[in-house]
Design a protein around this motif. Sequence first.
Motif, PDB file in Angstrom:
ATOM      1  N   PRO A 147       0.809  -1.226   0.000  1.00 57.41           N
ATOM      2  CA  PRO A 147       0.000   0.000   0.000  1.00 57.41           C
ATOM      3  C   PRO A 147       0.843   1.278   0.000  1.00 57.41           C
ATOM      4  N   VAL A 148       1.951   1.266   0.707  1.00 55.72           N
ATOM      5  CA  VAL A 148       2.821   2.439   0.764  1.00 55.72           C
ATOM      6  C   VAL A 148       3.432   2.709  -0.617  1.00 55.72           C
ATOM      7  N   VAL A 149       3.922   1.658  -1.266  1.00 53.38           N
ATOM      8  CA  VAL A 149       4.504   1.802  -2.597  1.00 53.38           C
ATOM      9  C   VAL A 149       3.433   2.261  -3.592  1.00 53.38           C
ATOM     10  N   GLY A 150       2.265   1.670  -3.533  1.00 57.51           N
ATOM     11  CA  GLY A 150       1.178   2.046  -4.443  1.00 57.51           C
ATOM     12  C   GLY A 150       0.760   3.495  -4.261  1.00 57.51           C
ATOM     13  N   LEU A 151       0.630   3.940  -3.023  1.00 57.62           N
ATOM     14  CA  LEU A 151       0.246   5.320  -2.752  1.00 57.62           C
ATOM     15  C   LEU A 151       1.313   6.300  -3.224  1.00 57.62           C
ATOM     16  N   SER A 152       2.568   5.969  -2.999  1.00 59.47           N
ATOM     17  CA  SER A 152       3.637   6.873  -3.437  1.00 59.47           C
ATOM     18  C   SER A 152       3.693   6.956  -4.965  1.00 59.47           C
ATOM     19  N   LEU A 153       3.455   5.855  -5.664  1.00 55.11           N
ATOM     20  CA  LEU A 153       3.419   5.892  -7.126  1.00 55.11           C
ATOM     21  C   LEU A 153       2.228   6.713  -7.625  1.00 55.11           C
ATOM     22  N   LEU A 154       1.099   6.577  -6.961  1.00 56.42           N
ATOM     23  CA  LEU A 154      -0.089   7.322  -7.338  1.00 56.42           C
ATOM     24  C   LEU A 154       0.127   8.821  -7.158  1.00 56.42           C
ATOM     25  N   LEU A 155       0.665   9.223  -6.026  1.00 54.24           N
ATOM     26  CA  LEU A 155       0.904  10.645  -5.767  1.00 54.24           C
ATOM     27  C   LEU A 155       2.002  11.199  -6.656  1.00 54.24           C
ATOM     28  N   ASN A 156       3.006  10.416  -6.957  1.00 51.24           N
ATOM     29  CA  ASN A 156       4.086  10.851  -7.832  1.00 51.24           C
ATOM     30  C   ASN A 156       3.570  11.095  -9.241  1.00 51.24           C
ATOM     31  N   GLY A 157       2.603  10.334  -9.677  1.00 53.47           N
ATOM     32  CA  GLY A 157       2.047  10.483 -11.014  1.00 53.47           C
ATOM     33  C   GLY A 157       1.176  11.711 -11.174  1.00 53.47           C
ATOM     34  N   CYS A 158       0.833  12.375 -10.077  1.00 51.94           N
ATOM     35  CA  CYS A 158      -0.037  13.546 -10.154  1.00 51.94           C
ATOM     36  C   CYS A 158       0.698  14.807 -10.568  1.00 51.94           C
ATOM     37  N   GLY A 159       1.993  14.780 -10.659  1.00 54.25           N
ATOM     38  CA  GLY A 159       2.739  15.957 -11.109  1.00 54.25           C
ATOM     39  C   GLY A 159       2.594  17.118 -10.157  1.00 54.25           C
ATOM     40  N   PHE A 160       2.302  18.326 -10.712  1.00 55.24           N
ATOM     41  CA  PHE A 160       2.226  19.530  -9.913  1.00 55.24           C
ATOM     42  C   PHE A 160       0.793  19.898  -9.560  1.00 55.24           C
ATOM     43  N   TYR A 161      -0.152  19.042  -9.815  1.00 51.19           N
ATOM     44  CA  TYR A 161      -1.547  19.388  -9.605  1.00 51.19           C
ATOM     45  C   TYR A 161      -1.866  19.531  -8.131  1.00 51.19           C
ATOM     46  N   SER A 162      -2.796  20.429  -7.858  1.00 52.80           N
ATOM     47  CA  SER A 162      -3.294  20.595  -6.499  1.00 52.80           C
ATOM     48  C   SER A 162      -4.755  20.185  -6.488  1.00 52.80           C
ATOM     49  N   PHE A 163      -5.382  20.260  -5.339  1.00 50.00           N
ATOM     50  CA  PHE A 163      -6.784  19.875  -5.236  1.00 50.00           C
ATOM     51  C   PHE A 163      -7.697  20.896  -5.916  1.00 50.00           C
ATOM     52  N   THR A 164      -7.195  22.087  -6.197  1.00 46.42           N
ATOM     53  CA  THR A 164      -7.991  23.099  -6.882  1.00 46.42           C
ATOM     54  C   THR A 164      -7.862  23.003  -8.385  1.00 46.42           C
ATOM     55  N   GLY A 165      -7.006  22.152  -8.882  1.00 45.78           N
ATOM     56  CA  GLY A 165      -6.818  21.996 -10.315  1.00 45.78           C
ATOM     57  C   GLY A 165      -5.675  22.822 -10.863  1.00 45.78           C
ATOM     58  N   ALA A 166      -5.006  23.572  -9.995  1.00 45.26           N
ATOM     59  CA  ALA A 166      -3.889  24.397 -10.462  1.00 45.26           C
ATOM     60  C   ALA A 166      -2.715  23.511 -10.836  1.00 45.26           C
ATOM     61  N   ASN A 167      -2.064  23.892 -11.914  1.00 41.23           N
ATOM     62  CA  ASN A 167      -0.914  23.157 -12.411  1.00 41.23           C
ATOM     63  C   ASN A 167       0.285  24.102 -12.349  1.00 41.23           C
ATOM     64  N   VAL A 168       0.741  24.402 -11.125  1.00 39.64           N
ATOM     65  CA  VAL A 168       1.784  25.395 -10.919  1.00 39.64           C
ATOM     66  C   VAL A 168       3.133  24.709 -10.783  1.00 39.64           C
ATOM     67  N   ASP A 169       4.062  25.112 -11.632  1.00 39.98           N
ATOM     68  CA  ASP A 169       5.431  24.616 -11.573  1.00 39.98           C
ATOM     69  C   ASP A 169       6.030  24.981 -10.218  1.00 39.98           C
ATOM     70  N   PRO A 170       6.732  24.060  -9.552  1.00 43.19           N
ATOM     71  CA  PRO A 170       7.298  24.354  -8.231  1.00 43.19           C
ATOM     72  C   PRO A 170       8.307  25.506  -8.225  1.00 43.19           C
ATOM     73  N   SER A 171       8.881  25.845  -9.370  1.00 47.02           N
ATOM     74  CA  SER A 171       9.827  26.962  -9.406  1.00 47.02           C
ATOM     75  C   SER A 171       9.113  28.314  -9.363  1.00 47.02           C
ATOM     76  N   VAL A 172       7.800  28.327  -9.612  1.00 46.64           N
ATOM     77  CA  VAL A 172       7.015  29.558  -9.553  1.00 46.64           C
ATOM     78  C   VAL A 172       6.629  29.809  -8.101  1.00 46.64           C
ATOM     79  N   LYS A 173       7.021  30.971  -7.596  1.00 45.90           N
ATOM     80  CA  LYS A 173       6.777  31.291  -6.184  1.00 45.90           C
ATOM     81  C   LYS A 173       5.843  32.469  -5.979  1.00 45.90           C
ATOM     82  N   SER A 174       5.741  33.369  -6.978  1.00 39.70           N
ATOM     83  CA  SER A 174       4.979  34.589  -6.764  1.00 39.70           C
ATOM     84  C   SER A 174       4.183  34.973  -8.010  1.00 39.70           C
ATOM     85  N   PHE A 175       3.192  35.835  -7.788  1.00 35.90           N
ATOM     86  CA  PHE A 175       2.406  36.377  -8.888  1.00 35.90           C
ATOM     87  C   PHE A 175       2.090  37.829  -8.583  1.00 35.90           C
TER      88      PHE A 175
END
Length: 174
Positions: free
Chosen positions: A14-42
């Motif tokens: 279960p731990v391996v499966g969960l980590s693979l699942l979360l890793n596959g989500c990329g930069f998405y958040s629960f709001t649907g934002a796809n923000v690159d981690p290098s972006v810090k401000s707007f």
Amino acid sequence: MTYKSFLRILKIAPVVGLSLLLNGCGFYSFTGANVDPSVKSFQVNSFQNTAEVVEPGIERQFTQRLQNLIQNQTNLSLTNAGGDLVYEGEITEFRVSPMAATASQRAAQNRLTIRVMVRYTNKKKEADNFEKSFSFYHDYGANELLTGSVLTAALDDIFERITQDIFNESLAKW
């Protein structure tokens, strides 16, 4: 395979499966934002009102609504200058038009339409930059004046939709 080996695999799977699942989500958040981690401000530069019909103060309201939406749906910091993401533009249309007629050829319903031209600049990924027009409308009764609570309700509906469309286009990539 022994019984102990089998139990160990059951504990780790279960731990391996969960980590693979979360890793596959990329930069998405629960709001649907796809923000690159290098972006810090707007930053949201003050939108100007260049419409032929000018309703005082709506440019400030719109600018604040866009700032609040991005702050509430991302972990980016709002800045006045030097932001990684920059939103700017102008309100280009504020139009009231009749929508439905009565038997006596009078308007039974009016429509307020607002159009906003947005220039979005992503300093970390220039391919995401765009200049695009967004618009929405609100219908109200012809016997109502576009003042007070009627105007407030119309602006709330229109600005909610337009700011969400801008967010989706720039950060959610919908």
